[in-house]
Design a protein around this motif. Structure first.
Motif, mmCIF file in Angstrom:
data_model
loop_
_atom_site.group_PDB
_atom_site.id
_atom_site.type_symbol
_atom_site.label_atom_id
_atom_site.label_comp_id
_atom_site.label_asym_id
_atom_site.label_seq_id
_atom_site.Cartn_x
_atom_site.Cartn_y
_atom_site.Cartn_z
ATOM 1 N N UNK A 22 22.876 -17.024 57.703
ATOM 2 C CA UNK A 22 21.568 -17.294 58.345
ATOM 3 C C UNK A 22 20.567 -16.592 57.542
ATOM 4 N N UNK A 23 20.754 -15.374 57.361
ATOM 5 C CA UNK A 23 19.646 -14.532 56.688
ATOM 6 C C UNK A 23 19.098 -15.544 55.267
ATOM 7 N N UNK A 24 20.281 -15.958 54.683
ATOM 8 C CA UNK A 24 19.830 -16.622 53.443
ATOM 9 C C UNK A 24 18.968 -17.739 53.498
ATOM 10 N N UNK A 25 19.448 -18.571 54.760
ATOM 11 C CA UNK A 25 18.728 -19.833 55.070
ATOM 12 C C UNK A 25 17.187 -19.447 55.177
ATOM 13 N N UNK A 26 17.037 -18.394 56.154
ATOM 14 C CA UNK A 26 15.693 -18.129 56.494
ATOM 15 C C UNK A 26 14.966 -17.758 55.230
ATOM 16 N N UNK A 30 11.625 -19.915 53.477
ATOM 17 C CA UNK A 30 10.483 -19.048 53.088
ATOM 18 C C UNK A 30 10.066 -19.059 51.859
ATOM 19 N N UNK A 31 11.172 -19.191 50.908
ATOM 20 C CA UNK A 31 10.789 -19.345 49.508
ATOM 21 C C UNK A 31 10.362 -20.635 48.990
ATOM 22 N N UNK A 32 10.882 -21.553 49.653
ATOM 23 C CA UNK A 32 10.600 -22.966 49.363
ATOM 24 C C UNK A 32 9.134 -23.394 49.842
ATOM 25 N N UNK A 33 8.649 -22.800 51.188
ATOM 26 C CA UNK A 33 7.247 -23.055 51.828
ATOM 27 C C UNK A 33 6.469 -22.173 50.922
ATOM 28 N N UNK A 63 13.261 -23.061 38.277
ATOM 29 C CA UNK A 63 13.383 -21.649 38.508
ATOM 30 C C UNK A 63 13.589 -21.078 40.166
ATOM 31 N N UNK A 64 12.962 -22.069 40.959
ATOM 32 C CA UNK A 64 13.239 -22.070 42.299
ATOM 33 C C UNK A 64 14.672 -22.115 42.695
ATOM 34 N N UNK A 65 15.213 -23.384 42.063
ATOM 35 C CA UNK A 65 16.465 -23.622 42.476
ATOM 36 C C UNK A 65 17.633 -22.735 41.891
ATOM 37 N N UNK A 66 17.143 -22.066 40.734
ATOM 38 C CA UNK A 66 18.107 -20.734 40.353
ATOM 39 C C UNK A 66 17.828 -19.535 41.060
ATOM 40 N N UNK A 67 16.701 -19.452 41.805
ATOM 41 C CA UNK A 67 16.611 -18.187 42.769
ATOM 42 C C UNK A 67 17.423 -18.687 43.920
ATOM 43 N N UNK A 68 17.445 -19.875 44.354
ATOM 44 C CA UNK A 68 18.201 -20.379 45.790
ATOM 45 C C UNK A 68 19.547 -20.180 45.476
ATOM 46 N N UNK A 69 20.213 -20.502 44.157
ATOM 47 C CA UNK A 69 21.640 -20.229 43.712
ATOM 48 C C UNK A 69 21.978 -18.935 43.871
ATOM 49 N N UNK A 70 21.039 -18.027 43.562
ATOM 50 C CA UNK A 70 21.283 -16.295 43.328
ATOM 51 C C UNK A 70 21.246 -15.874 44.913
#
Length: 248
Positions: A22-26, A30-33, A63-70
């Motif tokens: 849940x925290x990761x989704x939030x 935030x990151x994507x927005x 880079x954002x996708x890589x951050x998402x995976x992390x």
């Protein structure tokens, strides 16, 4: 006295596992927005610059996708320790048979089941202080057959609908913790419950030595005075012996 939170329940464990996701989704939202404009640079009219802008946008998105995976990987690492598959977790009733009965054996170690008028009188006295469906028996030494050394109280979901509901809702650990709390025993330790499974914990207060158990269909305990000469290991062994003989 009841434990505030059943940390071995299915709901608690689900919460422990889901919380990091849940925290990761939030964090991802935030990151994507927050990176929206950064990921999509404002294009210019020159064709060469349009291609450069598109490449930059793809690079930033990557880079954002890589951050998402992390972030997702970190959530999995946080949740993994809480993904338990042991019988210690979940409702007690889900870990084994629920339609159990208890038939006290005539002997328990070197002790003998107390019978006769004296046993009936003591049972009536103690039963008045116990929940409605709990039963109690006593064990004595051969040399002093009218002086109980061990008291055994027990209850089954088969005869007690309220207990059956509790075992279907709570973990064996929760039921056992409640038992110890009710007896005002704060130094209880876990012991191997043996082949009958469930949860078994033993400890003492200033007056009593208690070894209690809870499993898929029964709860109970062996109780002795601290002056009886028994220790926690001995009463734990007697509790395993009683359950092995009594539970069917």
């Amino acid at each position: 006295m009841s434990a505030a939170v059943d940390t071995h329940s299915d709901a608690y464990q689900a919460g422990q596992v889901l919380a990091p996701f849940i925290l990761a989704t939030i964090a991802l939202v935030i990151l994507w927005t927050a990176t929206g404009k950064w990921r999509r640079p404002k294009p210019v009219a020159v064709p060469e610059d349009l291609e450069t802008t598109a490449k930059l946008a793809r690079k930033r998105t990557r880079r954002v996708v890589i951050g998402t995976v992390v972030i997702v990987a970190a959530a999995i690492v946080m949740a993994a320790p809480n993904m338990h598959r042991s019988d210690d977790f979940g409702s007690a009733a889900s870990t084994g048979p629920t339609h159990l009965t208890i038939t006290p054996p005539t002997t328990l170690g070197s002790y003998r089941l107390m019978t006769g008028t004296q046993a009936g009188r003591l049972s009536a006295q103690v039963s008045g202080k116990l929940p409605k469906h709990e039963t109690v028996v006593f064990y004595t030494t051969p040399s002093k057959p009218t002086q109980p050394v061990i008291e055994v109280f027990s209850d089954t979901g088969t005869t007690d609908p309220q207990l059956a509901q509790e075992l279907a809702r709570n973990s064996a650990d929760h039921e056992n913790t409640d038992l110890m709390a009710g007896a005002h025993i704060t130094d209880a330790e876990d012991f191997n419950p043996g082949s009958t499974g469930g949860k078994m914990r033993c400890g003492k207060n200033n007056v009593e030595l208690l070894c209690g158990w809870a499993d898929s269909g029964t709860v109970g305990g062996l109780l002795s005075n601290v002056t009886s000469g028994l220790n926690a290991q001995q009463i734990a062994s007697l509790t395993r012996e009683f359950r092995n003989s009594a539970e069917h």
